[in-house]
Write an enzyme that holds these catalytic residues in place. Structure first.
Site, short mmCIF file in Angstrom:
data_model
loop_
_atom_site.label_atom_id
_atom_site.label_comp_id
_atom_site.label_asym_id
_atom_site.label_seq_id
_atom_site.Cartn_x
_atom_site.Cartn_y
_atom_site.Cartn_z
N TYR A 81 -131.91 11.57 -6.51
CA TYR A 81 -131.26 12.98 -6.05
C TYR A 81 -132.12 13.71 -5.47
O TYR A 81 -131.71 14.73 -4.60
CB TYR A 81 -130.46 13.38 -7.12
CG TYR A 81 -129.28 13.00 -7.61
CD1 TYR A 81 -129.02 11.68 -8.01
CD2 TYR A 81 -127.98 13.67 -7.41
CE1 TYR A 81 -127.92 11.12 -8.40
CE2 TYR A 81 -126.82 13.05 -7.86
CZ TYR A 81 -126.80 11.91 -8.35
OH TYR A 81 -125.40 11.18 -8.84
N ASP A 118 -125.34 8.91 -13.97
CA ASP A 118 -124.45 9.30 -13.15
C ASP A 118 -123.33 8.19 -13.19
O ASP A 118 -122.07 8.32 -13.49
CB ASP A 118 -124.50 9.55 -11.78
CG ASP A 118 -123.45 10.14 -10.86
OD1 ASP A 118 -122.70 10.74 -11.21
OD2 ASP A 118 -123.36 9.48 -9.73
N ASP A 163 -119.64 7.85 -15.83
CA ASP A 163 -118.36 7.65 -15.34
C ASP A 163 -117.62 6.22 -15.92
O ASP A 163 -116.73 6.32 -16.31
CB ASP A 163 -118.16 7.30 -13.86
CG ASP A 163 -117.86 8.65 -13.10
OD1 ASP A 163 -118.46 9.53 -13.45
OD2 ASP A 163 -117.21 8.52 -11.89
N ASP A 223 -128.22 -3.04 -15.45
CA ASP A 223 -127.05 -3.72 -15.27
C ASP A 223 -126.24 -4.32 -16.51
O ASP A 223 -125.15 -4.44 -16.38
CB ASP A 223 -127.46 -5.10 -14.24
CG ASP A 223 -128.76 -5.68 -14.74
OD1 ASP A 223 -129.34 -5.21 -15.56
OD2 ASP A 223 -129.03 -6.67 -14.10
N LYS A 227 -134.51 -0.08 -15.04
CA LYS A 227 -134.48 -1.46 -14.44
C LYS A 227 -135.99 -1.56 -13.95
O LYS A 227 -136.44 -1.75 -12.92
CB LYS A 227 -133.83 -1.23 -12.92
CG LYS A 227 -133.59 -2.28 -11.93
CD LYS A 227 -132.60 -3.33 -12.63
CE LYS A 227 -132.37 -4.62 -11.84
NZ LYS A 227 -131.29 -5.45 -12.30
C1 IPM Z 1 -121.42 14.23 -11.55
C2 IPM Z 1 -121.08 14.38 -9.95
C3 IPM Z 1 -122.13 14.89 -9.34
C4 IPM Z 1 -123.45 13.83 -9.35
C5 IPM Z 1 -121.82 14.97 -7.65
C6 IPM Z 1 -120.70 15.62 -7.44
C7 IPM Z 1 -122.80 15.39 -6.84
O1 IPM Z 1 -120.78 12.85 -9.69
O2 IPM Z 1 -121.49 15.51 -11.85
O3 IPM Z 1 -121.60 13.32 -12.06
O4 IPM Z 1 -123.65 12.91 -8.91
O5 IPM Z 1 -124.33 14.66 -10.22
MG MG Z 2 -120.72 11.68 -11.39
#
Ligand code: IPM
Ligand code: MG
Length: 352
Positions: free
Chosen positions: A141, A247, A251, A223, A191
């Site tokens: 990032y 990240d 999710d 993975d 990784k």
């Molecule tokens: C999160 C989001 C952000 C990230 C995006 C919107 C830049 O996906 O907070 O997880 O990748 O950090």
């Molecule tokens: Mg995210």
């Protein structure tokens, strides 16, 4: 106590859900005898529209002067042009970096009421209680990158995954500290079979293992960690990993709770100042309809009380209210129900 809290509603459903969280915080202040001052500032697409910058100087200055920051979400189709120089997401990255918030805590705890909302089998998700600690200000990032000019066969672009020993150590140490207050188990995810940055990560994690004999520690490749998260999520306590792996894994972990709309997060640095936001995005498809699930943000407000203001009973009161509302069957559309954001707010305030 008295505290200043900056509120960054942002884009899409952001303002709708931060409004609910602020009303819960006001109710908590009233109930427990605190004074919270709320200061609304701009971030993301709306900030670009009004000031040309995704993170105006005034916003960062206000945050630096506050006890904590509550954030909704940023981004939307209006600002999605890939060629755009300024993007809403830059505001989010800049505020994390600008406030030195290097660790992002994403707790994943299923509510018994929502077991049916997860696409995974009940016996897999029942009793899950894990915490993803995501490194937040390093890696891909923030490494050097170059955009492609054009898109032909010779076009090229790159991003760099770079980490220093200090960046790796501080986030792993925080993971160990948090694990010590939980089930004392840390999974360090990398990784290392491919990436040099991951081999450094693993080396430092190995040193930290030696320094913390009271903690059960394991290395896992990202993975297979992704697979284990949906096959045996109960086997995790604290997962510590670099920015982009975290990240993606967080999710994925959200599926365990039934909805991305449920998950809170806290971004912390060295002091008590923190930024609290749901892990979901701005959901432009349902923005303005009054049907967004406010629970991820409400639970983020609870984390704010706990981590930045050291108000544990107050945090627990909000979490109990969220549990109660679910038990009573108030479910927004993402959870398979029909409750509106406002109905959730009313039910939460009543439960509190
Ligand atoms: C999160 C989001 C952000 C990230 C995006 C919107 C830049 O996906 O907070 O997880 O990748 O950090
Ligand atoms: Mg995210």
């Amino acid at each position: 106590m008295e505290a200043k809290i900056v509120v960054l509603g942002g884009d899409g459903i952001g303002p709708e859900i931060t409004n609910v969280a602020v009303s819960l915080l006001r109710a908590v202040a009233h109930k427990f005898g605190h004074t919270f001052h709320f200061d609304e500032q701009l971030i993301g697409g709306i900030a670009i529209d009004k000031t040309g910058s995704a993170l105006p100087d005034a916003t960062l200055a206000a945050c630096k002067d506050a006890s904590a920051v509550l954030l909704g979400a940023v981004g939307g189709p209006k600002w999605d042009d890939p060629a755009a120089k300024v993007r809403p997401e830059q505001g989010l990255l800049a505020i994390r970096k600008g406030l030195g918030l290097y660790a992002n805590l994403r707790p994943v705890r299923g509510s018994s009421k929502l077991l049916g909302a997860s696409p995974l089998k009940r016996e897999v998700v029942e009793g899950v209680d894990l915490l993803v600690v995501r490194e937040l200000t390093g890696g891909l990032y923030f490494g050097k990158r170059e955009e492609a000019t054009g898109s032909g066969p010779d076009a090229s672009a790159y991003d760099t995954m770079i980490y220093t020993g200090q960046e790796i150590r501080r986030v792993l140490e925080l993971g160990v500290k948090l694990a010590a207050g939980r089930r004392k188990k840390v999974t360090s995810v990398d990784k290392a079979n491919v990436l040099a940055s991951s081999r450094l990560w693993r080396k430092i994690a190995t040193e930290i293992i030696a320094e913390n004999p009271g903690i059960e520690f394991e290395h896992q490749l990202v993975d297979s960690c992704a697979m284990r998260l949906v096959t045996n999520p109960k086997s995790f306590d604290v997962i510590v990993t670099e920015n982009m792996f975290g990240d993606i894994l967080s999710d994925e972990a959200a599926v365990l709770t039934g909805s991305l709309g449920m998950l809170p997060s806290a971004s912390l640095g060295t002091g008590t100042m923190g930024l609290y936001e749901p892990i979901h995005g701005s959901a432009p498809d349902i923005a303005g309809q009054g049907i967004a699930n406010p629970l991820g943000t409400v639970l983020s407000a609870a984390m704010l009380l706990r981590h930045s203001l050291n108000l544990e009973a107050e945090a627990a009161a909000i979490e109990a209210a969220a549990d109660k509302v679910l038990e009573e069957g108030h479910l927004t559309r993402d959870l398979g129900g029909t409750a509106t954001t406002q109905e959730m707010e009313v039910a939460l305030l009543r439960a509190l």
